[in-house]
Write an enzyme that holds these catalytic residues in place. Structure first.
Site, PDB file in Angstrom:
ATOM      1  N   TYR A  56       0.819  -1.220   0.000  1.00  0.00           N
ATOM      2  CA  TYR A  56       0.000   0.000   0.000  1.00  0.00           C
ATOM      3  C   TYR A  56       0.852   1.269   0.000  1.00  0.00           C
ATOM      4  O   TYR A  56       0.458   2.290  -0.568  1.00  0.00           O
ATOM      5  CB  TYR A  56      -0.995  -0.039   1.169  1.00  0.00           C
ATOM      6  CG  TYR A  56      -2.157  -0.941   0.806  1.00  0.00           C
ATOM      7  CD1 TYR A  56      -2.179  -2.273   1.215  1.00  0.00           C
ATOM      8  CD2 TYR A  56      -3.180  -0.486  -0.033  1.00  0.00           C
ATOM      9  CE1 TYR A  56      -3.196  -3.115   0.815  1.00  0.00           C
ATOM     10  CE2 TYR A  56      -4.206  -1.327  -0.433  1.00  0.00           C
ATOM     11  CZ  TYR A  56      -4.204  -2.647  -0.019  1.00  0.00           C
ATOM     12  OH  TYR A  56      -5.216  -3.492  -0.432  1.00  0.00           O
ATOM     13  N   ARG A  59       1.494   1.569  -3.628  1.00  0.00           N
ATOM     14  CA  ARG A  59       0.285   2.027  -4.335  1.00  0.00           C
ATOM     15  C   ARG A  59       0.108   3.523  -4.113  1.00  0.00           C
ATOM     16  O   ARG A  59      -0.179   4.290  -5.025  1.00  0.00           O
ATOM     17  CB  ARG A  59      -0.954   1.304  -3.779  1.00  0.00           C
ATOM     18  CG  ARG A  59      -1.167  -0.083  -4.230  1.00  0.00           C
ATOM     19  CD  ARG A  59      -1.773  -0.231  -5.582  1.00  0.00           C
ATOM     20  NE  ARG A  59      -3.187   0.125  -5.659  1.00  0.00           N
ATOM     21  CZ  ARG A  59      -3.796   0.467  -6.789  1.00  0.00           C
ATOM     22  NH1 ARG A  59      -3.116   0.575  -7.891  1.00  0.00           N
ATOM     23  NH2 ARG A  59      -5.079   0.738  -6.819  1.00  0.00           N
ATOM     24  N   GLN A  91     -15.315   3.244  -6.157  1.00  0.00           N
ATOM     25  CA  GLN A  91     -14.641   2.065  -5.604  1.00  0.00           C
ATOM     26  C   GLN A  91     -13.149   2.342  -5.493  1.00  0.00           C
ATOM     27  O   GLN A  91     -12.415   1.550  -4.933  1.00  0.00           O
ATOM     28  CB  GLN A  91     -14.864   0.846  -6.507  1.00  0.00           C
ATOM     29  CG  GLN A  91     -16.334   0.472  -6.697  1.00  0.00           C
ATOM     30  CD  GLN A  91     -16.484  -0.608  -7.746  1.00  0.00           C
ATOM     31  OE1 GLN A  91     -16.392  -1.802  -7.441  1.00  0.00           O
ATOM     32  NE2 GLN A  91     -16.691  -0.197  -8.978  1.00  0.00           N
ATOM     33  N   HIS A 109     -14.747   1.980  -0.853  1.00  0.00           N
ATOM     34  CA  HIS A 109     -13.652   1.043  -0.540  1.00  0.00           C
ATOM     35  C   HIS A 109     -12.524   1.749   0.202  1.00  0.00           C
ATOM     36  O   HIS A 109     -11.396   1.236   0.246  1.00  0.00           O
ATOM     37  CB  HIS A 109     -13.112   0.390  -1.824  1.00  0.00           C
ATOM     38  CG  HIS A 109     -14.079  -0.573  -2.433  1.00  0.00           C
ATOM     39  ND1 HIS A 109     -13.884  -1.120  -3.682  1.00  0.00           N
ATOM     40  CD2 HIS A 109     -15.255  -1.066  -1.987  1.00  0.00           C
ATOM     41  CE1 HIS A 109     -14.911  -1.931  -3.954  1.00  0.00           C
ATOM     42  NE2 HIS A 109     -15.754  -1.901  -2.955  1.00  0.00           N
TER      43      HIS A 109
HETATM   44  N1  APR Z   1     -12.032   4.010 -19.868  1.00  0.00           N
HETATM   45  C1  APR Z   1     -13.160   3.385 -19.414  1.00  0.00           C
HETATM   46  N2  APR Z   1     -13.170   2.149 -18.874  1.00  0.00           N
HETATM   47  C2  APR Z   1     -11.983   1.527 -18.771  1.00  0.00           C
HETATM   48  C3  APR Z   1     -10.766   2.103 -19.217  1.00  0.00           C
HETATM   49  C4  APR Z   1     -10.825   3.399 -19.782  1.00  0.00           C
HETATM   50  N3  APR Z   1      -9.726   4.020 -20.232  1.00  0.00           N
HETATM   51  N4  APR Z   1      -9.759   1.206 -18.987  1.00  0.00           N
HETATM   52  C5  APR Z   1     -10.330   0.121 -18.419  1.00  0.00           C
HETATM   53  N5  APR Z   1     -11.660   0.299 -18.302  1.00  0.00           N
HETATM   54  C6  APR Z   1     -12.659  -0.612 -17.719  1.00  0.00           C
HETATM   55  C7  APR Z   1     -12.392  -2.062 -18.031  1.00  0.00           C
HETATM   56  O1  APR Z   1     -13.052  -2.433 -19.251  1.00  0.00           O
HETATM   57  C8  APR Z   1     -13.013  -2.768 -16.823  1.00  0.00           C
HETATM   58  O2  APR Z   1     -14.388  -3.047 -17.055  1.00  0.00           O
HETATM   59  O3  APR Z   1     -12.563  -0.487 -16.318  1.00  0.00           O
HETATM   60  C9  APR Z   1     -12.908  -1.731 -15.697  1.00  0.00           C
HETATM   61  C10 APR Z   1     -11.852  -2.071 -14.681  1.00  0.00           C
HETATM   62  O4  APR Z   1     -12.275  -3.218 -14.006  1.00  0.00           O
HETATM   63  P1  APR Z   1     -11.458  -3.707 -12.724  1.00  0.00           P
HETATM   64  O5  APR Z   1     -10.002  -3.718 -13.046  1.00  0.00           O
HETATM   65  O6  APR Z   1     -12.123  -4.962 -12.253  1.00  0.00           O
HETATM   66  O7  APR Z   1     -11.650  -2.545 -11.653  1.00  0.00           O
HETATM   67  P2  APR Z   1     -12.939  -2.300 -10.742  1.00  0.00           P
HETATM   68  O8  APR Z   1     -14.177  -2.662 -11.463  1.00  0.00           O
HETATM   69  O9  APR Z   1     -12.809  -0.916 -10.206  1.00  0.00           O
HETATM   70  O10 APR Z   1     -12.695  -3.337  -9.514  1.00  0.00           O
HETATM   71  C11 APR Z   1     -13.615  -3.279  -8.458  1.00  0.00           C
HETATM   72  O11 APR Z   1     -12.255  -4.812  -7.178  1.00  0.00           O
HETATM   73  O12 APR Z   1     -10.149  -5.448  -6.584  1.00  0.00           O
HETATM   74  C12 APR Z   1     -11.282  -4.780  -6.136  1.00  0.00           C
HETATM   75  O13 APR Z   1     -11.336  -3.102  -4.519  1.00  0.00           O
HETATM   76  C13 APR Z   1     -10.949  -3.352  -5.840  1.00  0.00           C
HETATM   77  O14 APR Z   1     -12.328  -1.425  -6.160  1.00  0.00           O
HETATM   78  C14 APR Z   1     -11.819  -2.569  -6.811  1.00  0.00           C
HETATM   79  C15 APR Z   1     -12.913  -3.559  -7.156  1.00  0.00           C
END
Ligand code: APR
Length: 233
Positions: A56, A59, A91, A109
């Site tokens: 962290y 991060r 999130q 989160h």
């Molecule tokens: N513009 C729009 N969307 C995007 C872009 C972009 N430039 N780049 C990536 N994405 C989309 C991807 O298509 C995907 O659907 O963002 C999403 C990212 O998904 P994750 O990596 O799963 O992130 P998130 O949905 O925020 O994860 C939720 O999981 O690990 C836990 O606590 C963590 O808050 C996080 C939670």
């Protein structure tokens, strides 16, 4: 669009991707670089606190040097100019919504800006690297952890989120894969409440089928265009 007064926006890592912050589940994402079980659960922290604190600290250092992108700035403009109820439920633990000008932001989160004392429960602004075990400003104990919600822990302020959703006319999901609950269930809660739902995402997500409308593309293009549309409706 004329009948929209109250807006709830859910954001995920995709809204910060173009600021240079890794998402979690895209190719090369954070959960390909580190195992969740090693760095993002209470059990991991109990087993190897140094590994978790270093993760962290890393991060936080990575996030701190990043800048808001046009998606954050467009949402900041919408927050300032929108006359109705408005809430960004994020999130993300970064503070790019706030640095992009948004004020009505809820970090379900947690946030990388705060630490949480496991001895006295006080949350405080996180300045020194936690690996150095700085003393808690509240009780002086060297028992600080990141104030982020780990897997298996309850997200923050769910009641406030559901209350906002019950008043909403529009629910917009930006940059999230719909992989993690309860955030991923909010679109269904919105639909059950008769709220109009819109998704702005790079790719189809696990929740895409639940949205009245999905627009696919980068947030830095889709979000400013949508903000212009909603403000000029
Ligand atoms: N513009 C729009 N969307 C995007 C872009 C972009 N430039 N780049 C990536 N994405 C989309 C991807 O298509 C995907 O659907 O963002 C999403 C990212 O998904 P994750 O990596 O799963 O992130 P998130 O949905 O925020 O994860 C939720 O999981 O690990 C836990 O606590 C963590 O808050 C996080 C939670």
């Amino acid at each position: 669009m004329a009948d929209i007064r109250n807006i709830v926006i859910l954001t995920g890592a995709g809204v910060s991707a173009e600021s240079g912050i890794d998402t979690f589940r895209d190719a090369g994402g954070l959960w390909e670089q580190h195992r969740v079980e090693d760095v993002a659960t209470p059990e991991a922290f109990a087993r190897d606190p140094d590994l978790v604190l270093r993760f962290y600290d890393m991060r936080r250092a990575a996030i701190q040097e990043k800048q808001p992108n046009p998606a954050h700035e467009a949402l900041g403009r919408l927050d300032r100019e929108w006359l109705g109820e408005f809430l960004i439920v994020t999130q993300n633990v970064d503070d790019l919504h706030e640095r992009g000008g948004a004020r009505r932001v809820l970090h379900m989160h947690g946030t990388h800006l705060n630490a949480w004392c496991t001895a006295c429960d006080v949350r405080s602004r996180w300045t020194a690297p936690l690996i150095d075990r700085p003393p808690c400003p509240g009780c002086g104990e060297r028992a600080l952890r990141p104030d982020v919600v780990w897997f298996g822990e309850m997200p923050y302020e769910m009641e406030r989120i559901y209350a906002a959703l019950r008043q909403a006319d529009l629910f917009v999901s930006i940059g999230t894969s719909g992989a993690v609950y309860p955030a991923a269930g909010l679109v269904r809660d919105a639909r059950d409440l008769g709220v109009r739902t819109l998704e702005l995402n790079l790719d189809r997500s696990q929740g895409s089928a639940w949205f009245h409308e999905s627009r696919l593309g980068p947030a830095s293009a889709l979000v400013p265009a949508w903000v212009n549309e909603i403000l000029e409706r």
